[in-house]
Write a protein that holds these residues in place. Structure first.
Motif, PDB file in Angstrom:
ATOM      1  N   ILE A 150      -8.733  -2.903  -5.354  1.00  0.00           N
ATOM      2  CA  ILE A 150     -10.325  -3.620  -4.874  1.00  0.00           C
ATOM      3  C   ILE A 150     -10.029  -4.309  -6.161  1.00  0.00           C
ATOM      4  O   ILE A 150     -11.253  -3.794  -7.575  1.00  0.00           O
ATOM      5  N   ASN A 151      -9.321  -5.091  -7.144  1.00  0.00           N
ATOM      6  CA  ASN A 151      -9.506  -6.434  -7.860  1.00  0.00           C
ATOM      7  C   ASN A 151      -9.185  -5.281  -9.651  1.00  0.00           C
ATOM      8  O   ASN A 151     -10.359  -5.293 -10.562  1.00  0.00           O
ATOM      9  N   GLY A 152      -8.653  -3.949  -8.899  1.00  0.00           N
ATOM     10  CA  GLY A 152      -8.139  -2.835 -10.762  1.00  0.00           C
ATOM     11  C   GLY A 152      -8.880  -2.125 -10.556  1.00  0.00           C
ATOM     12  O   GLY A 152      -8.213  -0.871 -10.892  1.00  0.00           O
ATOM     13  N   ARG A 153      -9.744  -1.430  -9.009  1.00  0.00           N
ATOM     14  CA  ARG A 153     -10.368  -0.223  -9.009  1.00  0.00           C
ATOM     15  C   ARG A 153      -9.303   0.361  -7.774  1.00  0.00           C
ATOM     16  O   ARG A 153      -9.602   0.145  -6.231  1.00  0.00           O
ATOM     17  N   ILE A 154      -8.774   1.099  -8.295  1.00  0.00           N
ATOM     18  CA  ILE A 154      -8.217   2.200  -6.791  1.00  0.00           C
ATOM     19  C   ILE A 154      -8.978   2.890  -5.897  1.00  0.00           C
ATOM     20  O   ILE A 154     -10.629   3.730  -7.028  1.00  0.00           O
ATOM     21  N   THR A 155      -8.439   2.510  -5.088  1.00  0.00           N
ATOM     22  CA  THR A 155      -9.453   2.851  -3.531  1.00  0.00           C
ATOM     23  C   THR A 155      -8.334   3.727  -2.951  1.00  0.00           C
ATOM     24  O   THR A 155      -7.820   3.559  -2.721  1.00  0.00           O
ATOM     25  N   ASP A 156      -8.681   3.687  -1.494  1.00  0.00           N
ATOM     26  CA  ASP A 156      -8.514   4.138  -0.380  1.00  0.00           C
ATOM     27  C   ASP A 156      -8.963   3.709   1.497  1.00  0.00           C
ATOM     28  O   ASP A 156      -9.614   3.051   0.658  1.00  0.00           O
ATOM     29  N   GLU A 214      -6.717   8.027   6.069  1.00  0.00           N
ATOM     30  CA  GLU A 214      -7.227   7.320   5.491  1.00  0.00           C
ATOM     31  C   GLU A 214      -7.049   7.302   3.697  1.00  0.00           C
ATOM     32  O   GLU A 214      -7.720   6.825   3.234  1.00  0.00           O
ATOM     33  N   ASP A 215      -6.501   8.564   3.728  1.00  0.00           N
ATOM     34  CA  ASP A 215      -5.739   8.488   2.075  1.00  0.00           C
ATOM     35  C   ASP A 215      -5.065   7.594   1.581  1.00  0.00           C
ATOM     36  O   ASP A 215      -4.687   7.815   0.564  1.00  0.00           O
ATOM     37  N   THR A 216      -4.349   6.361   2.366  1.00  0.00           N
ATOM     38  CA  THR A 216      -3.606   5.493   1.841  1.00  0.00           C
ATOM     39  C   THR A 216      -4.036   5.112   1.006  1.00  0.00           C
ATOM     40  O   THR A 216      -5.493   4.495   0.664  1.00  0.00           O
ATOM     41  N   ALA A 253       0.611  -1.014  -0.252  1.00  0.00           N
ATOM     42  CA  ALA A 253      -0.243  -0.068  -0.379  1.00  0.00           C
ATOM     43  C   ALA A 253       0.936   1.145   0.158  1.00  0.00           C
ATOM     44  O   ALA A 253       2.291   1.232   0.177  1.00  0.00           O
ATOM     45  N   THR A 254       0.271   2.278  -0.754  1.00  0.00           N
ATOM     46  CA  THR A 254       1.534   4.017  -0.571  1.00  0.00           C
ATOM     47  C   THR A 254       1.128   4.585  -0.265  1.00  0.00           C
ATOM     48  O   THR A 254      -1.024   5.187  -0.313  1.00  0.00           O
ATOM     49  N   ASN A 255       1.412   5.302  -0.070  1.00  0.00           N
ATOM     50  CA  ASN A 255       0.416   7.271  -0.054  1.00  0.00           C
ATOM     51  C   ASN A 255       0.110   7.604  -1.002  1.00  0.00           C
ATOM     52  O   ASN A 255       0.282   7.449  -2.207  1.00  0.00           O
ATOM     53  N   PRO A 256      -0.386   8.751  -1.202  1.00  0.00           N
ATOM     54  CA  PRO A 256      -1.088   9.270  -2.784  1.00  0.00           C
ATOM     55  C   PRO A 256      -0.027  10.363  -3.546  1.00  0.00           C
ATOM     56  O   PRO A 256      -0.368  10.056  -4.280  1.00  0.00           O
ATOM     57  N   ASP A 257       1.453  10.037  -2.891  1.00  0.00           N
ATOM     58  CA  ASP A 257       2.946  10.381  -3.391  1.00  0.00           C
ATOM     59  C   ASP A 257       2.628   9.208  -4.661  1.00  0.00           C
ATOM     60  O   ASP A 257       4.345   9.776  -4.907  1.00  0.00           O
ATOM     61  N   GLY A 258       2.774   7.882  -4.298  1.00  0.00           N
ATOM     62  CA  GLY A 258       3.265   7.228  -4.692  1.00  0.00           C
ATOM     63  C   GLY A 258       4.201   5.834  -3.865  1.00  0.00           C
ATOM     64  O   GLY A 258       5.026   4.930  -4.069  1.00  0.00           O
ATOM     65  N   SER A 259       4.251   6.658  -2.962  1.00  0.00           N
ATOM     66  CA  SER A 259       5.930   6.344  -2.136  1.00  0.00           C
ATOM     67  C   SER A 259       4.894   5.358  -1.028  1.00  0.00           C
ATOM     68  O   SER A 259       4.161   4.799  -0.737  1.00  0.00           O
TER      69      SER A 259
END
Length: 749
Positions: free
Chosen positions: A426-432, A420-422, A358-364
């Motif tokens: 879910i099966n190909g769909r980006i979520t948080d 919350e923004d981590t 899992a990543t932060n919103p900036d991709g890290s």
């Protein structure tokens, strides 16, 4: 969620789409008993996590409009849809089952501004003194005397009327009291019972949600969520058992477990070496207490790195497991999802190189502290990550590990909750994390199940602490970190009964209590109360008083042994109930109201339960008590130990000294039992002993190898035993595909 007036509706297949002034709603006829209601205010075509594949069946129904009220009618019920998506559901005779509440949310308590300020000044939370309307919300009417069951392992009593809860998987170290809003699991399914109807509601939304059953206002109950769609299923049935059948049809049923997994398990966070494990295993065998596993908590890992083994403290990988397996012990090891952030550690390196965390919103990569220190969190919502995690279990199965115990998967973290923004998928769909939090353990459970099934070819035992509706297809559960207190012993019965009614048949509690110190009386009463709990494990925490029975006195040893042996006696009956559950969805451990819902004495009965329909257990759960007030429902009931008969529909007082747990067998019963062994597999089960009570009886008994999936290919026996009033027993083999018993005996009560 004010949609305004109805403009039009369109009927296509099993769906009725309704256009309103301010939005739209959908009604789906899933089956003749299940109706789905949806306002897609967040996402069109939402794919459920809990429900896999299409559950729709051809339905015979008609739709018509009367005075701008849309009526949907089939053989079982009529659904009325009005402006603002107000709904009313009636049975085929026109009697109301459930209706939306048309008023506003109002807290039924009055408090002046002055009082609120005083409370706040002293540090009290006053936020619950005002009604909070949620982004997603539905409010339903309550009738006088309505009862509510289900919700998984929420704390408190069997009937959830007048309580409020939240669905947000939470690792809370404090003592879990009866009004704890949320603990480890989110199972937003409830069974409502009115004076003359029953129904089910499944609110399929994985965001943080809230359920209030008349605590705020005795005129209504409500469901609210922070985000997502309004998406819920109404389940029709004439009996509570129908509701459970329908719900488990939707979300799945507990699989048939391996027979050994239903035996006794011993565990402690604090077995810190191979010698500790050996000593406990030796104690079990020396003291003749049947046992299947001495489980490995987090200490066995090398620095809490998942999929590793501490060679220094536990010896060469596989040696200890192989040594103990010769004496019948199967290795069950814990796995946490948090993966140590450490260059050179193979799981971390692979996860980083493939982008599996899992990543932060900036991709890290998101990092928090858990047992191994700085740790990362696999994104189990992605199929490729689940395959990677599943395949990683080969490291453990190559050592001889037979089952997995998933812990800390809420997910728990030591430096505050995940933001919350981590970012997850879910099966190909980006979520948080807001959407994903409650299903983190669910997806980890799928990965573990698929891995163990593939690697062993056996029916997996995957024990999980956190999960969501539908996880019962993959996982067994326990109620988490309870305490060695009488209140938690008392809570065992309603928690496990509500878990069972919520689809989770393979469930248990930590016998003796996990935290704090147990004592002689509490441990004896706990093993008695838990003897029929489907998952049967003693587990305690590091620093607490040891709970192996030989750490007490001979009386404790004798009582403990007696009740563990009793469990092994009833193994074939418990196994049969799991087999029956494949078809019915019904649990092993059941509240009396499930089969006696017309008996008001059962509605709030918290201290006794049924095992199937034929066995009634009424353990002592009060400190110092040596007698037990037992309620017997209609019929005649026989004391299992003495054979004495009692007429039902009355309370009786049973003598219950420290070594006695009152158990009764219903008239007209046939109960299959086995001879006691020290572990499943010690010898072949070639003799079946049928415990019978007077009266006509018929019983089907399932027999197979107790391990794999060959029964699905017909390699099993199904016996039908029939007994008439003259006490003659007729045996039929209605399916033959396995080695038959050499001997079938009868024990008459």
């Amino acid at each position: 969620m004010k949609l305004g007036k109805i403009k039009k509706y369109v009927n296509e297949g099993n769906r009725i789409s309704v256009d309103y002034e301010n939005g739209k709603a959908n009604v789906y006829l899933v089956t003749d008993e299940i109706v789905r209601f949806e306002i897609p205010c967040w996402m069109e075509n939402y794919a459920s996590v809990a429900i896999e594949g299409s559950k729709e069946k051809p339905c015979n129904y008609k739709v018509y409009d009367i005075d701008n009220v849309i009526c949907i009618e089939n053989q079982n019920m009529k659904v009325k849809i009005s402006d603002d998506f107000f709904t009313e559901i009636l049975d085929a005779e026109g009697k109301k089952i459930l209706s939306d509440y048309r008023g506003e949310r109002i807290i039924q308590r009055t408090l002046s501004d002055k009082s609120k300020k005083e409370l706040a000044a002293e540090g009290h939370d006053v936020s619950n003194l005002e009604a909070h309307n949620y982004k997603v919300q539905i409010i339903k009417e309550i009738g006088e005397g309505d009862c509510f069951y289900g919700l998984g392992d929420k704390t408190g009593y069997l009937n959830k009327r007048d309580y409020a809860f939240e669905n947000w998987n939470s690792d809370i170290p404090q003592i879990h009291n009866e009004n704890m809003p949320a603990i480890y699991k989110s199972i937003p399914f409830m069974i409502g019972k009115t004076c003359d109807a029953v129904y089910g509601l499944f609110f399929d939304n994985t965001f943080h949600s809230y359920m209030d059953f008349g605590k705020e206002n005795s005129n209504y109950f409500y469901y609210g969520a922070d985000d997502g769609n309004l998406n819920y299923y109404f389940l029709y049935g004439k009996k509570m058992t129908d509701i459970i059948r329908e719900y488990t049809y939707l979300t799945g049923r507990t699989g048939l477990p391996q027979l050994w997994t239903l035996g006794y398990h011993q565990c402690r966070w604090g077995y810190e070496s191979a010698d500790d494990i050996r000593a406990v295993a030796k104690g079990m065998r020396d003291n003749r207490i049947p046992c299947e596993s001495v489980q490995y908590d987090i200490d066995y890992m090398d620095g809490y790195r998942v999929f590793t083994w501490d060679d220094e403290k536990y010896g060469k990988p596989g040696d200890l497991i192989s040594e103990l397996e010769k004496d019948g012990f199967k290795a069950v090891v814990i796995i946490d999802p948090a993966t140590k952030k450490e260059d050179g550690y193979f799981m971390y390196d692979e996860g980083v190189s493939k982008g599996y965390f899992a990543t932060n919103p900036d991709g890290s990569i998101y990092v928090n502290k858990v047992w191994p220190g700085d740790a990362t969190f696999p994104d189990f919502g992605r199929e490729e990550v689940r395959r990677w995690w599943a395949d990683s279990h080969k490291i453990l199965t190559d050592m001889g590990v037979k089952a997995i115990w998933n812990d800390m998967n809420e997910p728990a973290s030591f430096e505050g909750p995940l933001p919350e923004d981590t970012v997850f998928e879910i099966n190909g769909r980006i979520t948080d994390h807001r959407e994903f939090h409650n299903v983190y353990g669910h997806f980890e459970g799928i990965a573990t199940y698929e891995g163990m099934k593939k690697l062993t070819g056996k029916r997996p035992l995957v024990i999980t602490r956190a999960c969501y509706s539908g996880s019962q297809k993959y996982c067994a559960v326990w109620t988490g970190d309870n305490q060695s207190i009488w209140a938690h012993l008392r809570m065992l019965i309603p928690q496990l009964c509500n878990l069972g009614m919520s689809g989770f048949s393979l469930a248990g509690t930590d016998i003796g209590g996990f935290g704090a110190d147990t004592n002689k009386e509490l441990l004896c009463r706990w093993i008695e109360a838990a003897v029929f709990s489907p998952f049967f494990r003693n587990h305690s925490a590091k620093g607490s008083k040891a709970q192996e029975p030989w750490k007490f006195d001979e009386q404790v040893m004798d009582i403990y042994r007696k009740h563990v042996e009793l469990r092994y006696t009833f193994l074939p009956y418990i196994y049969d109930l799991f087999y029956q559950g494949l078809e019915t969805g019904l649990p092993v451990m059941r509240p009396l109201v499930l089969h006696y819902e017309d008996d008001v004495n059962t509605y709030n009965l918290n201290d006794e339960f049924l095992v199937g329909e034929n066995v009634l257990v009424s353990p002592v759960v009060e400190q110092g008590a040596t007698k037990k007030l037992v309620y017997l429902p209609r019929g005649t009931w026989y004391d299992y130990f003495t054979g004495q008969a009692y007429e039902g529909m009355q309370y009786i007082v049973k003598d219950a000294p420290l070594d006695v747990c009152p158990i009764f067998i219903r008239e007209g019963s046939i109960i299959p039992t086995y001879e006691v062994v020290q572990y499943v597999g010690e010898k072949t089960y070639d003799r079946l002993i049928l415990v019978t009570t007077p009266g006509d009886a018929s019983y089907d008994h399932f027999q197979d190898n107790g391990e794999d999936y060959q029964f699905e290919e017909g390699k099993y026996n199904l016996y039908r035993f029939t007994k008439t009033e003259d006490e003659k027993l007729v045996t039929e083999l209605i399916h033959e595909g396995y080695k038959k018993y050499e001997k079938i005996d009868i024990r008459r009560l």
